[in-house]
Structures are given as C-alpha cells and as structure tokens.
Design an enzyme around this catalytic site. Structure first.
Site, PDB file in Angstrom:
ATOM      1  N   THR A 192       0.945  -0.638   0.352  1.00  0.00           N
ATOM      2  CA  THR A 192      -0.539   0.485  -0.035  1.00  0.00           C
ATOM      3  C   THR A 192       0.648   1.086   0.093  1.00  0.00           C
ATOM      4  OG1 THR A 192      -0.104   0.056   2.394  1.00  0.00           O
ATOM      5  CG2 THR A 192      -1.888  -1.457   1.436  1.00  0.00           C
ATOM      6  N   THR A 241      -1.442  -2.889  19.008  1.00  0.00           N
ATOM      7  CA  THR A 241      -1.220  -1.727  20.005  1.00  0.00           C
ATOM      8  C   THR A 241      -1.956  -1.549  20.732  1.00  0.00           C
ATOM      9  OG1 THR A 241      -1.704   0.885  19.667  1.00  0.00           O
ATOM     10  CG2 THR A 241      -3.238  -1.185  18.581  1.00  0.00           C
ATOM     11  N   ASP A 242      -1.260  -0.017  22.215  1.00  0.00           N
ATOM     12  CA  ASP A 242      -1.888  -0.047  23.169  1.00  0.00           C
ATOM     13  C   ASP A 242      -3.033   0.571  22.772  1.00  0.00           C
ATOM     14  OD1 ASP A 242      -0.577   2.508  22.424  1.00  0.00           O
ATOM     15  OD2 ASP A 242       0.562   2.628  23.985  1.00  0.00           O
ATOM     16  N   GLU A 243      -3.537   0.638  21.319  1.00  0.00           N
ATOM     17  CA  GLU A 243      -4.300   1.948  21.320  1.00  0.00           C
ATOM     18  C   GLU A 243      -5.334   1.284  21.812  1.00  0.00           C
ATOM     19  OE1 GLU A 243      -4.257   4.842  18.143  1.00  0.00           O
ATOM     20  OE2 GLU A 243      -1.420   5.426  18.398  1.00  0.00           O
ATOM     21  N   TYR A 250      -9.508   3.109  14.625  1.00  0.00           N
ATOM     22  CA  TYR A 250      -8.209   2.098  14.004  1.00  0.00           C
ATOM     23  C   TYR A 250      -7.935   2.031  14.817  1.00  0.00           C
ATOM     24  CZ  TYR A 250      -3.173   1.196  15.495  1.00  0.00           C
ATOM     25  OH  TYR A 250      -1.954   0.098  15.295  1.00  0.00           O
ATOM     26  N   SER A 263     -10.432  -1.326  15.177  1.00  0.00           N
ATOM     27  CA  SER A 263     -10.197  -2.681  14.013  1.00  0.00           C
ATOM     28  C   SER A 263      -9.176  -3.185  14.428  1.00  0.00           C
ATOM     29  CB  SER A 263     -10.059  -2.174  12.783  1.00  0.00           C
ATOM     30  OG  SER A 263      -8.775  -1.383  12.878  1.00  0.00           O
ATOM     31  N   LYS A 264      -8.233  -2.468  15.233  1.00  0.00           N
ATOM     32  CA  LYS A 264      -7.223  -3.360  16.273  1.00  0.00           C
ATOM     33  C   LYS A 264      -7.563  -4.149  17.015  1.00  0.00           C
ATOM     34  CE  LYS A 264      -3.342  -4.106  15.012  1.00  0.00           C
ATOM     35  NZ  LYS A 264      -1.991  -4.091  14.100  1.00  0.00           N
ATOM     36  N   ASN A 288       4.159   3.411  21.027  1.00  0.00           N
ATOM     37  CA  ASN A 288       4.367   4.255  19.704  1.00  0.00           C
ATOM     38  C   ASN A 288       6.094   3.913  19.730  1.00  0.00           C
ATOM     39  OD1 ASN A 288       2.062   6.021  21.290  1.00  0.00           O
ATOM     40  ND2 ASN A 288       2.462   6.661  18.989  1.00  0.00           N
ATOM     41  N   ARG A 346      -7.417  16.145  17.197  1.00  0.00           N
ATOM     42  CA  ARG A 346      -7.672  15.697  16.627  1.00  0.00           C
ATOM     43  C   ARG A 346      -8.948  14.966  16.694  1.00  0.00           C
ATOM     44  NH1 ARG A 346      -3.916  10.829  16.989  1.00  0.00           N
ATOM     45  NH2 ARG A 346      -3.094  10.817  14.966  1.00  0.00           N
ATOM     46  N   GLY A 394     -11.685  12.635  18.926  1.00  0.00           N
ATOM     47  CA  GLY A 394     -11.644  12.280  19.131  1.00  0.00           C
ATOM     48  C   GLY A 394     -10.264  12.116  20.275  1.00  0.00           C
TER      49      GLY A 394
HETATM   50  P1  NAD Z   1       3.241   1.035   7.971  1.00  0.00           P
HETATM   51  O1  NAD Z   1       1.833   1.461   8.093  1.00  0.00           O
HETATM   52  O2  NAD Z   1       4.255   1.164   8.674  1.00  0.00           O
HETATM   53  O3  NAD Z   1       3.022  -0.360   7.041  1.00  0.00           O
HETATM   54  C1  NAD Z   1       1.704  -1.702   7.966  1.00  0.00           C
HETATM   55  C2  NAD Z   1       2.431  -2.494   6.683  1.00  0.00           C
HETATM   56  O4  NAD Z   1       1.439  -3.251   5.296  1.00  0.00           O
HETATM   57  C3  NAD Z   1       2.603  -2.127   4.495  1.00  0.00           C
HETATM   58  O5  NAD Z   1       3.942  -2.966   4.111  1.00  0.00           O
HETATM   59  C4  NAD Z   1       1.445  -2.266   4.150  1.00  0.00           C
HETATM   60  O6  NAD Z   1       2.011  -1.929   2.473  1.00  0.00           O
HETATM   61  C5  NAD Z   1       1.299  -3.417   4.202  1.00  0.00           C
HETATM   62  N1  NAD Z   1      -0.549  -3.611   4.072  1.00  0.00           N
HETATM   63  C6  NAD Z   1      -1.607  -2.771   4.505  1.00  0.00           C
HETATM   64  N2  NAD Z   1      -2.755  -3.754   4.217  1.00  0.00           N
HETATM   65  C7  NAD Z   1      -1.862  -4.919   3.896  1.00  0.00           C
HETATM   66  C8  NAD Z   1      -2.328  -6.101   3.675  1.00  0.00           C
HETATM   67  N3  NAD Z   1      -4.399  -6.436   3.124  1.00  0.00           N
HETATM   68  N4  NAD Z   1      -2.144  -7.469   2.840  1.00  0.00           N
HETATM   69  C9  NAD Z   1      -1.075  -7.389   3.001  1.00  0.00           C
HETATM   70  N5  NAD Z   1       0.020  -5.993   3.259  1.00  0.00           N
HETATM   71  C10 NAD Z   1      -0.389  -4.955   4.054  1.00  0.00           C
HETATM   72  O7  NAD Z   1       2.761  -0.263   9.350  1.00  0.00           O
HETATM   73  P2  NAD Z   1       4.091  -0.266  10.860  1.00  0.00           P
HETATM   74  O8  NAD Z   1       4.094   0.807  11.792  1.00  0.00           O
HETATM   75  O9  NAD Z   1       4.914  -0.805  10.546  1.00  0.00           O
HETATM   76  O10 NAD Z   1       2.956  -1.164  12.104  1.00  0.00           O
HETATM   77  C11 NAD Z   1       3.387  -2.315  11.123  1.00  0.00           C
HETATM   78  C12 NAD Z   1       2.470  -3.555  12.745  1.00  0.00           C
HETATM   79  O11 NAD Z   1       2.472  -2.584  14.681  1.00  0.00           O
HETATM   80  C13 NAD Z   1       0.385  -3.234  12.511  1.00  0.00           C
HETATM   81  O12 NAD Z   1      -0.206  -3.981  12.949  1.00  0.00           O
HETATM   82  C14 NAD Z   1      -0.320  -1.612  13.179  1.00  0.00           C
HETATM   83  O13 NAD Z   1      -1.237  -1.464  14.122  1.00  0.00           O
HETATM   84  C15 NAD Z   1       1.235  -2.269  14.677  1.00  0.00           C
HETATM   85  N6  NAD Z   1       1.948  -1.461  15.361  1.00  0.00           N
HETATM   86  C16 NAD Z   1       2.145  -0.382  15.209  1.00  0.00           C
HETATM   87  C17 NAD Z   1       2.733   1.041  15.720  1.00  0.00           C
HETATM   88  C18 NAD Z   1       3.936   2.196  15.448  1.00  0.00           C
HETATM   89  O14 NAD Z   1       3.843   2.944  16.683  1.00  0.00           O
HETATM   90  N7  NAD Z   1       4.045   2.389  14.471  1.00  0.00           N
HETATM   91  C19 NAD Z   1       2.383   1.335  17.627  1.00  0.00           C
HETATM   92  C20 NAD Z   1       1.843  -0.505  18.043  1.00  0.00           C
HETATM   93  C21 NAD Z   1       0.989  -1.294  17.649  1.00  0.00           C
HETATM   94  P1  TYD Z   2       0.824   9.512  15.840  1.00  0.00           P
HETATM   95  O1  TYD Z   2       2.441   9.718  15.486  1.00  0.00           O
HETATM   96  O2  TYD Z   2      -0.277   9.798  14.316  1.00  0.00           O
HETATM   97  O3  TYD Z   2       0.943   8.125  16.130  1.00  0.00           O
HETATM   98  P2  TYD Z   2      -0.456   7.350  17.242  1.00  0.00           P
HETATM   99  O4  TYD Z   2      -1.611   8.318  17.353  1.00  0.00           O
HETATM  100  O5  TYD Z   2      -0.886   6.277  16.821  1.00  0.00           O
HETATM  101  O6  TYD Z   2      -0.563   7.880  18.540  1.00  0.00           O
HETATM  102  O7  TYD Z   2       1.059  10.740  16.472  1.00  0.00           O
HETATM  103  C1  TYD Z   2       1.501  10.834  18.041  1.00  0.00           C
HETATM  104  C2  TYD Z   2       0.563  11.809  18.251  1.00  0.00           C
HETATM  105  O8  TYD Z   2       1.006  12.965  17.696  1.00  0.00           O
HETATM  106  C3  TYD Z   2      -0.581  11.980  18.808  1.00  0.00           C
HETATM  107  O9  TYD Z   2      -0.807  12.833  20.054  1.00  0.00           O
HETATM  108  C4  TYD Z   2      -0.941  12.735  17.098  1.00  0.00           C
HETATM  109  C5  TYD Z   2       0.045  13.825  17.709  1.00  0.00           C
HETATM  110  N1  TYD Z   2       0.348  14.880  16.198  1.00  0.00           N
HETATM  111  C6  TYD Z   2       0.945  15.763  16.679  1.00  0.00           C
HETATM  112  O10 TYD Z   2       0.429  16.843  17.015  1.00  0.00           O
HETATM  113  N2  TYD Z   2       0.599  16.314  14.752  1.00  0.00           N
HETATM  114  C7  TYD Z   2       1.008  16.035  14.153  1.00  0.00           C
HETATM  115  O11 TYD Z   2       0.759  16.004  12.575  1.00  0.00           O
HETATM  116  C8  TYD Z   2       0.412  14.292  13.823  1.00  0.00           C
HETATM  117  C9  TYD Z   2       0.934  13.326  12.943  1.00  0.00           C
HETATM  118  C10 TYD Z   2       0.805  14.043  14.837  1.00  0.00           C
END
Ligand code: NAD
Ligand code: TYD
Length: 362
Positions: free
Chosen positions: A34, A132-134, A158, A161-162, A187, A289, A291
């Site tokens: 994606t 996620t912790d969310e 988000y 759905s998780k 995060n 944002r 909510g």
């Molecule tokens: P990301 O958005 O960077 O990457 C998601 C990947 O999944 C992409 O490579 C995308 O192409 C692939 N993808 C999306 N839809 C798909 C599908 N239908 N089939 C196959 N591949 C698909 O996400 P991330 O930040 O690397 O997060 C990875 C996982 O960790 C997620 O499940 C997310 O919920 C979880 N997570 C992320 C964070 C964070 O801070 N980034 C924190 C807690 C949990």
């Molecule tokens: P984000 O990186 O989107 O992670 P999450 O919403 O999953 O915690 O955002 C981290 C925090 O930063 C969140 O409280 C929203 C805030 N934020 C901003 O203040 N400005 C921005 O442009 C973005 C993307 C996030």
C-alpha cells in the site's frame, strides 16, 4: 522459515532486516505494498537469498494457503495493517477491511495449515499477532499504565479495528487451540518511519522549513519505544512466549507531544543549525484530532519478568539515532514524499490551523 506479513512497512521492514542480521533462518515477506509499504526499506537485502518477497493481500486466503503449503513456515509474524489514526478518521473502511477481515482471512489460512501439521511441527508452530496499546483507550494523568488485564476501550476506528483483530486472534486460540501470541506495544519510532507520523513528520517538515503542526495543546502523552527494541521483544516472545498469552511492550518513555517536538528541534539545532533562529520557531498549533486520546502508557513488567526483555535505548539515545538516520537518508525521504503522500498532506493539513504559533500559546 518464518512468514512475515507487512514486512515492507515501518516496523515490519525493521524486523526483517534485524531478523536476517541475527540469524540465517529465511523469511517470506508478504506485503500488499500500500502507500505505506516500500521496497526501498528492504534495499539492503535485495540480493539476499534468505529473503523472499511476495506481493499480496492478507485478504487473499487462497494465495496464503498456497504459500503456506509451498514454504511450510514454522511461524507467522503478523504486522500487516492500516496503521495511521488520522487516516482512519478520514476513511475507516480500509481499516475494517485489512485489520479485521484481513486478519480473519490470515487466521483461517493459518488454522487450515496448522491443522494439517503433525508432531513437533504442529506443537512448535506459532502465530504472533502484532498489536497496539491503543486498544486500551485513553488514560488520565493519574491512572496506572496499561497492563495486560486492562479492559479494552478503543476510541478511534484504527484502534477499534485492531481491538477486533486481537479478539479474533484470541478466539482462534480458545476455540481451535491455534498457538497464538499477541503483543500490544506503544508508539514506535526509528529508521524507515513514514513521515505521516509525529516524529518523522516533524523531522522532515523542520528540515524543509515547513510548519511543525502540533494538535490541540500538545499535552497529549505517548510512551515511545525505539523500533529495534520492539523487534527484540517480538523475537523474544516468538522464542519463549506462552501460547494464548498477551505481552505489553513499552519503552518506559512517557513524553508530551510538545516536549517530543522541542527535543527534536533542539537536536536539529545542534546537528544541522539554521542560518537564523531555532527550529522551534516553526511550531504551529493546529486544530486537534477528533476523539484524540490524551495519554497512553505501558506497564511492561510482565515481558520483563517472564521473558527477560527490556528496552536497550533511552528516549535520548533512540531519538538521536533517529534524527541522524533521517539526516543521512535524504533520498529515502524524497522518494516517500511523492504521489499519495502529497495528497495526504493536503487533505490533513491544508486549512487545519488554529493560527497560533508556539510563542502565542505559551
Ligand atoms: P505501516 O503502516 O508502516 O506498514 C504496514 C504494512 O502493511 C505496509 O507495508 C503495507 O503495505 C502492509 N499492508 C497493509 N495492508 C495490507 C494487506 N491488506 N495485505 C498485506 N499487506 C498489507 O505500519 P507499522 O507502523 O509498521 O505497523 C506494523 C504493525 O504494528 C501494525 O499492525 C500496527 O497496528 C502495529 N503497531 C504499530 C505501532 C507504531 O507506532 N507504528 C505501534 C503499535 C502497534
Ligand atoms: P501519531 O504518530 O499519529 O501516533 P498515534 O496517534 O498512533 O499515537 O501521533 C502521535 C501523537 O502526535 C498523537 O498524540 C497525535 C500527535 N500529532 C500531532 O500533534 N501532530 C501531527 O501532525 C501528528 C501526525 C501527530
């Protein structure tokens, strides 16, 4: 070998690179590519025979069935998801499709495959679900951090759905005995982080001379985890976690968004000073944002006590490494900041300003 979903995204790519740096076990990397999936994240292992990339959707159960039969993975590590809260507010359907229906389809393929295994192959098989912790909702200042027994109360499309995907994973253990493991982490930040999320957005906007958009009052709290620490935690849970259990993974780094942005500006002022003034001058408060969860914090004592994992990086060391990585990887940044990214920035940020800069609000 292991089968990874979403291994071209931020955490998945870090995990695959880390995995192959630690041991020789091959990885099938299954990713739809994606907007968030990026093969440039995997450029350093392009010629590595231990890495097999397959483009595909987790909704495609037939394709998953074929791949499992062909490659016989000993474990599935499931990262693939739609992962950005703000995008889930603009368009929740993709989140339900991938995170709920996609995880369901993957579970079905995994169950069919696992039920066909026998002996050690069957008992040693693992399905590790990265969450996620969310899913736990939001905390007020005085609440204790989220533990594995905190009730689910997701607030965004988000996180809802998780949460739904976590429940499906749990049910496949309870009902069918599928040996699942779930990790709920805070995060992440680090290299290859797509610049729609707070930390990489602030680094790239600061360097481009653009506004640094802080939502609301900037006093929301997140618990930051350096991505390589998350990868170590996942490897440890895969190796020694107890099927059916969940493990919270966090960095013990609670910070307000504003303090994160200030620290980033100060690091950039040191490492790449501007001709005039500080990067802090670019901070702009924008509309909050909808909510918006106020505080996340993880109690990571279970994984430390039972599996001996704790983070290696402090926020200061991790953030310095992250900024240094972005300063050294202009080409990567330029490549991801095109096409769909530009449309997203326009949708999310144009006209989204409370017209107050940092000094005015402070
Ligand atoms: P990301 O958005 O960077 O990457 C998601 C990947 O999944 C992409 O490579 C995308 O192409 C692939 N993808 C999306 N839809 C798909 C599908 N239908 N089939 C196959 N591949 C698909 O996400 P991330 O930040 O690397 O997060 C990875 C996982 O960790 C997620 O499940 C997310 O919920 C979880 N997570 C992320 C964070 C964070 O801070 N980034 C924190 C807690 C949990
Ligand atoms: P984000 O990186 O989107 O992670 P999450 O919403 O999953 O915690 O955002 C981290 C925090 O930063 C969140 O409280 C929203 C805030 N934020 C901003 O203040 N400005 C921005 O442009 C973005 C993307 C996030």
């Amino acid at each position: 070998m292991i089968f990874v979903t979403g291994g071209a995204g931020f955490i998945g790519a870090n995990f695959v690179l880390d995995w192959l740096a630690q041991n020789d076990e091959p990885v099938i990397n299954y990713d739809k590519l994606t907007y968030a999936g990026n093969l440039n994240n995997l450029a350093s292992i392009k010629q590595d025979a231990r890495h097999i990339f397959v483009q595909g959707d987790i909704l495609d159960t037939d394709k998953l069935n074929q791949l499992f039969a062909q490659h016989k993975p000993r474990a599935i590590v499931h990262f693939a998801a739609e992962s950005h809260v703000d995008r889930s507010i603009h368009g929740p359907a993709a989140f339900v499709n991938t995170n709920v229906n996609g995880t369901f389809s993957l579970l079905e393929a995994a169950r069919a495959y696992w039920q066909g295994l026998t002996g050690d192959e069957r008992s040693n098989f693992r399905f590790l679900h990265v969450s996620t912790d969310e899913v736990y909702g939001t905390l007020s200042t005085d609440d204790p951090p989220f533990s594995e027994t905190t009730a689910y109360a997701p607030n965004s499309p988000y996180s809802a759905s998780k949460a739904a995907s976590d429940h499906l994973v749990r049910s496949y253990h309870h009902t069918y005995g599928l040996p699942v493991l779930t990790t709920n982490c805070s995060n992440n930040y680090g290299p290859y982080h797509f610049p729609e999320k707070l930390i990489p957005l602030m680094i790239t906007n600061a360097r481009a001379g653009k506004d640094l958009p802080v939502y609301g009052d900037g006093q929301q709290v997140r618990d930051w985890l350096y991505v390589s620490d998350h990868c170590t935690a996942i490897r440890r849970v895969l190796e020694a976690g107890k099927p059916g259990e969940t493990y919270n993974v966090g960095g013990w780094n609670e910070k307000t968004n504003l303090s994160v942005v200030h620290t980033l500006c100060d690091l950039l002022d040191q490492l790449q000073p501007k001709a005039n003034g500080s990067y802090r001058d670019q901070i702009k408060y924008v509309t909050d944002r909808p909510g918006h969860d106020r505080r996340y914090a993880i109690d990571a004592r279970k994984i430390e006590k039972e599996l001996g994992w704790k983070p290696a990086e402090t926020f200061e060391t991790g953030l310095r490494k992250t900024v240094a990585w972005y300063l050294a990887n202009d080409e990567w940044v330029a490549q991801v900041q095109s096409g769909d990214y530009l449309k997203w920035v326009d949708l999310q940020y144009s006209g989204n300003s409370s017209n107050k800069n940092a000094q005015e609000q402070a």
